[in-house]
Design a protein around this motif. Sequence first.
Motif, PDB file in Angstrom:
ATOM      1  N   GLY A  75      -5.748  29.972  14.466  1.00 41.00           N
ATOM      2  CA  GLY A  75      -4.776  29.886  13.387  1.00 41.00           C
ATOM      3  C   GLY A  75      -5.328  29.209  12.149  1.00 41.00           C
ATOM      4  N   SER A  76      -6.177  28.208  12.350  1.00 37.46           N
ATOM      5  CA  SER A  76      -6.743  27.478  11.222  1.00 37.46           C
ATOM      6  C   SER A  76      -7.673  28.367  10.398  1.00 37.46           C
ATOM      7  N   CYS A  77      -8.501  29.163  11.088  1.00 41.32           N
ATOM      8  CA  CYS A  77      -9.392  30.093  10.385  1.00 41.32           C
ATOM      9  C   CYS A  77      -8.591  31.158   9.645  1.00 41.32           C
ATOM     10  N   VAL A  78      -7.588  31.712  10.321  1.00 42.68           N
ATOM     11  CA  VAL A  78      -6.783  32.775   9.715  1.00 42.68           C
ATOM     12  C   VAL A  78      -6.096  32.258   8.455  1.00 42.68           C
ATOM     13  N   GLU A  79      -5.530  31.054   8.525  1.00 43.09           N
ATOM     14  CA  GLU A  79      -4.864  30.473   7.368  1.00 43.09           C
ATOM     15  C   GLU A  79      -5.854  30.254   6.225  1.00 43.09           C
ATOM     16  N   ARG A  80      -7.052  29.797   6.568  1.00 41.31           N
ATOM     17  CA  ARG A  80      -8.073  29.568   5.542  1.00 41.31           C
ATOM     18  C   ARG A  80      -8.479  30.888   4.887  1.00 41.31           C
ATOM     19  N   LEU A  81      -8.728  31.900   5.680  1.00 42.77           N
ATOM     20  CA  LEU A  81      -9.132  33.193   5.134  1.00 42.77           C
ATOM     21  C   LEU A  81      -8.035  33.787   4.262  1.00 42.77           C
ATOM     22  N   GLU A  82      -6.788  33.602   4.655  1.00 44.33           N
ATOM     23  CA  GLU A  82      -5.673  34.091   3.846  1.00 44.33           C
ATOM     24  C   GLU A  82      -5.616  33.355   2.504  1.00 44.33           C
ATOM     25  N   ALA A  83      -5.934  32.072   2.509  1.00 43.46           N
ATOM     26  CA  ALA A  83      -5.928  31.295   1.272  1.00 43.46           C
ATOM     27  C   ALA A  83      -6.975  31.840   0.300  1.00 43.46           C
ATOM     28  N   PHE A  84      -8.170  32.125   0.820  1.00 38.70           N
ATOM     29  CA  PHE A  84      -9.210  32.678  -0.044  1.00 38.70           C
ATOM     30  C   PHE A  84      -8.824  34.061  -0.553  1.00 38.70           C
ATOM     31  N   VAL A 126       0.857  -1.179   0.000  1.00 41.83           N
ATOM     32  CA  VAL A 126       0.000   0.000   0.000  1.00 41.83           C
ATOM     33  C   VAL A 126       0.896   1.234   0.000  1.00 41.83           C
ATOM     34  N   ALA A 127       0.704   2.113  -0.968  1.00 38.65           N
ATOM     35  CA  ALA A 127       1.496   3.338  -1.050  1.00 38.65           C
ATOM     36  C   ALA A 127       0.878   4.418  -0.160  1.00 38.65           C
ATOM     37  N   ILE A 128       1.722   5.238   0.427  1.00 41.19           N
ATOM     38  CA  ILE A 128       1.270   6.415   1.170  1.00 41.19           C
ATOM     39  C   ILE A 128       1.618   7.633   0.332  1.00 41.19           C
ATOM     40  N   GLU A 129       0.609   8.412  -0.021  1.00 38.62           N
ATOM     41  CA  GLU A 129       0.815   9.536  -0.923  1.00 38.62           C
ATOM     42  C   GLU A 129       0.215  10.812  -0.339  1.00 38.62           C
ATOM     43  N   ALA A 130       0.929  11.908  -0.535  1.00 36.61           N
ATOM     44  CA  ALA A 130       0.467  13.237  -0.113  1.00 36.61           C
ATOM     45  C   ALA A 130       0.555  14.149  -1.334  1.00 36.61           C
ATOM     46  N   PRO A 131      -0.453  14.123  -2.205  1.00 33.48           N
ATOM     47  CA  PRO A 131      -0.383  14.851  -3.472  1.00 33.48           C
ATOM     48  C   PRO A 131      -0.201  16.360  -3.343  1.00 33.48           C
ATOM     49  N   PHE A 132      -0.499  16.925  -2.165  1.00 29.55           N
ATOM     50  CA  PHE A 132      -0.377  18.368  -1.984  1.00 29.55           C
ATOM     51  C   PHE A 132       0.925  18.767  -1.285  1.00 29.55           C
ATOM     52  N   MET A 133       1.863  17.855  -1.206  1.00 28.27           N
ATOM     53  CA  MET A 133       3.079  18.090  -0.429  1.00 28.27           C
ATOM     54  C   MET A 133       3.833  19.344  -0.863  1.00 28.27           C
ATOM     55  N   ALA A 134       3.788  19.679  -2.134  1.00 32.82           N
ATOM     56  CA  ALA A 134       4.538  20.826  -2.637  1.00 32.82           C
ATOM     57  C   ALA A 134       3.698  22.104  -2.710  1.00 32.82           C
ATOM     58  N   LEU A 135       2.450  22.028  -2.254  1.00 34.87           N
ATOM     59  CA  LEU A 135       1.543  23.178  -2.366  1.00 34.87           C
ATOM     60  C   LEU A 135       1.270  23.807  -1.014  1.00 34.87           C
ATOM     61  N   ASP A 136       0.941  25.113  -1.011  1.00 34.37           N
ATOM     62  CA  ASP A 136       0.445  25.728   0.207  1.00 34.37           C
ATOM     63  C   ASP A 136      -1.082  25.752   0.146  1.00 34.37           C
ATOM     64  N   LYS A 137      -1.704  26.270   1.190  1.00 31.13           N
ATOM     65  CA  LYS A 137      -3.166  26.189   1.265  1.00 31.13           C
ATOM     66  C   LYS A 137      -3.855  26.983   0.154  1.00 31.13           C
ATOM     67  N   GLY A 138      -3.276  28.119  -0.201  1.00 32.47           N
ATOM     68  CA  GLY A 138      -3.847  28.906  -1.290  1.00 32.47           C
ATOM     69  C   GLY A 138      -3.805  28.164  -2.608  1.00 32.47           C
ATOM     70  N   GLU A 139      -2.721  27.449  -2.852  1.00 32.59           N
ATOM     71  CA  GLU A 139      -2.585  26.687  -4.094  1.00 32.59           C
ATOM     72  C   GLU A 139      -3.517  25.476  -4.108  1.00 32.59           C
ATOM     73  N   ILE A 140      -3.738  24.881  -2.930  1.00 33.43           N
ATOM     74  CA  ILE A 140      -4.715  23.788  -2.836  1.00 33.43           C
ATOM     75  C   ILE A 140      -6.104  24.314  -3.169  1.00 33.43           C
ATOM     76  N   ALA A 198      -5.858  35.163  -1.056  1.00 35.07           N
ATOM     77  CA  ALA A 198      -4.793  35.011  -2.050  1.00 35.07           C
ATOM     78  C   ALA A 198      -5.350  34.664  -3.426  1.00 35.07           C
ATOM     79  N   GLN A 199      -6.519  34.016  -3.438  1.00 36.48           N
ATOM     80  CA  GLN A 199      -7.159  33.642  -4.709  1.00 36.48           C
ATOM     81  C   GLN A 199      -8.165  34.687  -5.180  1.00 36.48           C
ATOM     82  N   GLY A 200      -8.322  35.756  -4.398  1.00 34.88           N
ATOM     83  CA  GLY A 200      -9.224  36.840  -4.794  1.00 34.88           C
ATOM     84  C   GLY A 200     -10.691  36.478  -4.729  1.00 34.88           C
ATOM     85  N   VAL A 201     -11.043  35.520  -3.854  1.00 37.66           N
ATOM     86  CA  VAL A 201     -12.439  35.118  -3.698  1.00 37.66           C
ATOM     87  C   VAL A 201     -12.818  35.185  -2.217  1.00 37.66           C
ATOM     88  N   THR A 202     -14.119  35.231  -1.954  1.00 40.84           N
ATOM     89  CA  THR A 202     -14.618  35.323  -0.592  1.00 40.84           C
ATOM     90  C   THR A 202     -14.967  33.951  -0.055  1.00 40.84           C
TER      91      THR A 202
END
Length: 221
Positions: free
Chosen positions: A197-206, A154-168, A208-212
Amino acid sequence: MTDTVVVIYSGGMDSYTLLHLARARGFKVHALSFNYGQRHVRELECAASVADSLGIPHKVIDIRAMNEVMSGSALTSGIEVPEGHYEEDSMKATVVPNRNMILLSLATGYAVTVGAGAVWYGAHGGDHAIYPDCRPEFVEKMDAVCRVANYEPVAIEAPFMALDKGEILAEGLKLGLDYRQTWTCYNGRARACGRCGSCVERLEAFAAQGVTDPLDYEERA
């Protein structure tokens, strides 16, 4: 390798995006969630609702009995959830000891059971600084172990390893995803607090993408 994957699905925006990415890539998905006594257990309600709407198998494993060996985190104990932007000390307060190793081990057993060739989880680049179990070296070692732990690799994969939350988030927006179906706040109240911190990071991600962000917040940082 089969065309079936197990996605560790918390109900948050990262795993929500990952779940849909797996489906978009043509995999048969089994969603796996864990109740480990997290105060933001509302995320599991979101996970169940999404899985039901998509018609995909969804299993929730109750591991609250393990709290005695996973204590000391603001997510599972009586420690106050830190507010404000993620800094080293505040992020450390949200570390659940050995959580991902435990969850990935259980998910690997489930993968063997359902004939899946891989377990996907949502570790990403923004987690590397503090969370040891979200770093590339951890994923590499867990992948190596889980490939030899059973007769079936069984492989363990983290496809978002190279991305930040905004890029996800950008990936999810390309897929047309509705993030009202997710929960990120570490506090288990009726509305997202907007201050942890989780909310702040999420709001920053949105931002960064110019959406609400479509979630309802007590306040928006």
